[in-house]
Design an enzyme around this catalytic site. Sequence first.
Site, mmCIF file in Angstrom:
data_model
loop_
_atom_site.group_PDB
_atom_site.id
_atom_site.type_symbol
_atom_site.label_atom_id
_atom_site.label_comp_id
_atom_site.label_asym_id
_atom_site.label_seq_id
_atom_site.Cartn_x
_atom_site.Cartn_y
_atom_site.Cartn_z
ATOM 1 N N LYS B 76 0.862 -1.180 0.000
ATOM 2 C CA LYS B 76 0.000 0.000 0.000
ATOM 3 C C LYS B 76 0.899 1.231 0.000
ATOM 4 O O LYS B 76 1.933 1.256 0.692
ATOM 5 C CB LYS B 76 -0.893 -0.024 1.252
ATOM 6 C CG LYS B 76 -1.940 1.102 1.275
ATOM 7 C CD LYS B 76 -2.935 0.928 2.432
ATOM 8 C CE LYS B 76 -3.948 2.077 2.472
ATOM 9 N NZ LYS B 76 -4.959 1.907 3.542
ATOM 10 N N SER B 152 -10.024 2.401 2.746
ATOM 11 C CA SER B 152 -9.072 3.093 1.907
ATOM 12 C C SER B 152 -8.116 2.170 1.153
ATOM 13 O O SER B 152 -7.458 2.610 0.212
ATOM 14 C CB SER B 152 -8.241 4.047 2.774
ATOM 15 O OG SER B 152 -7.418 3.305 3.672
ATOM 16 N N SER B 176 -10.481 0.146 6.980
ATOM 17 C CA SER B 176 -9.840 0.247 5.664
ATOM 18 C C SER B 176 -9.211 -1.028 5.133
ATOM 19 O O SER B 176 -8.796 -1.084 3.978
ATOM 20 C CB SER B 176 -8.766 1.342 5.682
ATOM 21 O OG SER B 176 -9.370 2.609 5.627
#
Lengths: 481, 485
Positions: B76, B152, B176
Amino acid sequence: MSNANWEVVIGLEVHCQLMTKTKIFSGAATAYGAEPNTQADTVTLGFPGVLPVLNHDALQMAVKFGLAVDAQVAERSVFARKHYFYPDLPKGYQISQYELPIVANGHLDIELADGSTKRIGITRAHMEEDAGKSVHDAYAGQSGIDLNRAGTPLLEIVSEPDIRSSAEAVSYLKKLHQLVVYLGICDGNMQEGSFRCDCNVSVRPRGQKEFGTRTETKNVNSFRYVEKAIEYEIERQIEVIESGGKIVQETRLFNPDTGETRSMRSKENANDYRYFPDPDLLPVVVTAADVARVRSTMPELPEAKRNRFVEQYGLPKYDATVLTGEAALADYYEAVVSTSGGDPKTCANWVITDLLGALNKLGKEIGDSPVTAPMLAGLVARIADKTISGKIAKDVFEAMLAGEGDADTIIKAKGLVQITDESAIIKAIEDVMAKNPGQLAEYRAGKDKLFGFFVGQAMKATQGKANPDALNRLLKEKLAP
Amino acid sequence: MHTLSIKQLGEALRARKFSSRELTQHYLKRIETLDPQLNSYITVTADQALAAADAADARLARGEGGPLTGIPLGQKDIFCTTGVRTSCASRMLDRFISPYDATIVKKLQAEAGMPMLGKLNMDEFAMGSSNETSWYGPVKNPWDVTRVPGGSSGGSVAAVAAGLAPVATATDTGGSIRQPAALTNLTGIKPTYGRVSRYGMIAFASSLDQAGVVARSAEDAAQVLQAMSGFDPLDSTSMDRPVDDLVAPLGRSIQGLRVGLPREYFADGLDAGVRACIDGAIGELKKLGATFTELSLPNSPLSVPTYYVVAPAEASSNLARFDGVRYGHRSAQAKNLEELYEKSRGEGFGPEVQRRIMIGTYVLSHGYYDAYYLQAQKVRRLIYDDFRRAFEQVDVILGPTATDVAFKLGAKTDDPVSMYLNDIYTIAANLAGIPAMSLPCGFKDGLPVGMQLMGNFFDEAKLLNVAHQYQQVTGWHTQSPKGFE
């Protein structure tokens, strides 16, 4: 109204840089004077993703201070974030202790001019990180940022508003300065900003209970400036009030060139710092065992040392006070006493009068004295064993200052060994008497004052090396009619 | 190759059936051909990936390396990686190249030997539930490219679901990891707060942020989470306690497992189709010997409002460092210091980030702090107490991960509150600090449905064991989206 009708109320906030090797929340070095930004690691620079880790040494030093001022050391203290935007504040917030400081409710006793003592309360002392520096004169039209200082550990020491004059303020500051240097937690260097002071000053009509509105003069960095800044503020505030005006609560700056303070920002424009507990740091827990461990490392504090000097060495209080003014000086003195075999008062005289006088002229600290403690001890030892007289010793001391070696080397090189052989002294006396028959006759006729003349002449004949006691005694015998 | 499990990949690599280079090239090829439909990667690091694969092959050839050596992964773009852009999906950091590696990057790449394929898309600074706030554009859900993948960690789940990475790291501040895993048929776990180091993970809300993993099975997730976990002296909030073995206990029976069903998680607002899938999963777990109790987490309704005080407050502070002075976006228009701040931040941050900074600044302001931030901290304690009591009665808590399946791109972008309610079931675990995970439990109208398991502090092994046992008797997690098989 005159100033006598006004009472001054002062509280001081002192920022004291802690002498840790690395920063309060990272492993970057803290040494002063390095090339700009060479001591700024990713934590200091506030890079994305970095996290603070508390420097254990900074905590130990804060606890040490708390114990030294007889304060409460908090079992649990909390770091908070204080927010404001400034280019030399990398994260946009300063990590500082706010609601729960490490040290609370201490005190410091100061001595007033009349010899009495007064207790000044210490409200709190808390740990925080220093900011960097903005450099405005290095690049035309641009400002530079040096973050070497950012993250240096500070102990902010806040006094109660117990101080009533600039003289008391200076006395408190000097005492505090002496203490933190003694504790080995601050180098005390005021020029480099290691010890700096914010002065909160207000005035009120004598007898009034409520405090007047105060102003805060920021970052005053010498004892003399503190005195001047406070004096200026007192005069200014009284003048404003007496001419019908009102004091505005504000932050002011002191200008050392003019001796004046000027407004920096008023309370209405004050930042809202939006304090909240720093979620990156756990509460700081100090157990009773931790405190005991720090207590066992506490050095002897100035007052205790002074009292001991009076008792142990039989020194007058004045001498003891001077000698314990700095831990390094006290250590120096004790080294001289213990190794010279000289009388403690004689040693004190040498250190206070001769050594400090000389250092003062040279502009040197005790740590860089050209005459070390073993050298001075060597000199005092030669006086004690009567190798040289006190008078000759002064010359030897000068020679040591000039770097000509230790006492024995100088005494030998210059042939300064005292003449104790009485026959040699008698010979010198007889020579003087033979050369000065007129004076001899006058003396014998009752002009006692001439005794000094004969002492001088005989000393001169022995190049000052005659043992003064022996010379006096023998001269009296010989001159007698 | 991209359908093999982590365990199978590891075995094949160690048996030299194929090399890490071949495996890595395979994924790079898939990314090149398939990612244009999804936009899951912000930066693909092909050269570094191949160099790391060669290094892994060398280790394997010497008989060295562990179970993950040579298996590539996606990171990420919230984790700092040396020499590679770390953008946090923000214009603010569009040109930011980190000079250091996050602790989990060190652990997974340098130590475990996993080559990084690239940096994955996400909501800007992890603020969002649909991956639509990214400066690099929205990520699409591989199950239906007109829909969001959740957020997210939208890039992480889209990449793994579409076979563009065997596994990916993710972070979870309010859901998330779990919500996007649910929306893309993946298994995602957010461990206990303090289990995985936050050092080098760009902070959103420090007291809630926790890194984890999204994978195609509980077994895959267990192996990678194991390698990420552990105490880090660089993170004061990381826990100094040994890491449990997460892999060995996967095979244990869950006979007698006590499962709690919180009433509040099955109330109005839960879609009936999602509910049906959860009920199906409860039936399966009963067959495996689990017993179910209904219980109450009475303060659940306060989770979302509490979160939207605490998280923006911390975010407003954490994002203060992005000022255009030392790194990141600096406005070319600024004429003085004030403008340098205003314009750099105004241009560098997107609207959602700005909204949260403003909310956070407000709740920390003088005169509002007690009413909002302090109050929220008190409620947070009550939420924690709810869980503490619940875990006196049950081993795990089960409920839905999200109220519904993936929604259409753009459907909620104009309604922040409805967007925030996406995380209604996931936020409480972050506020309490407990571990929680999402795993696939069925489909509604062809779109994946996830169920959530929450456990007591440091009970990651227990959660993963339950999920693994469930996955031994169900096949939901083995389904792949059409066009990405």
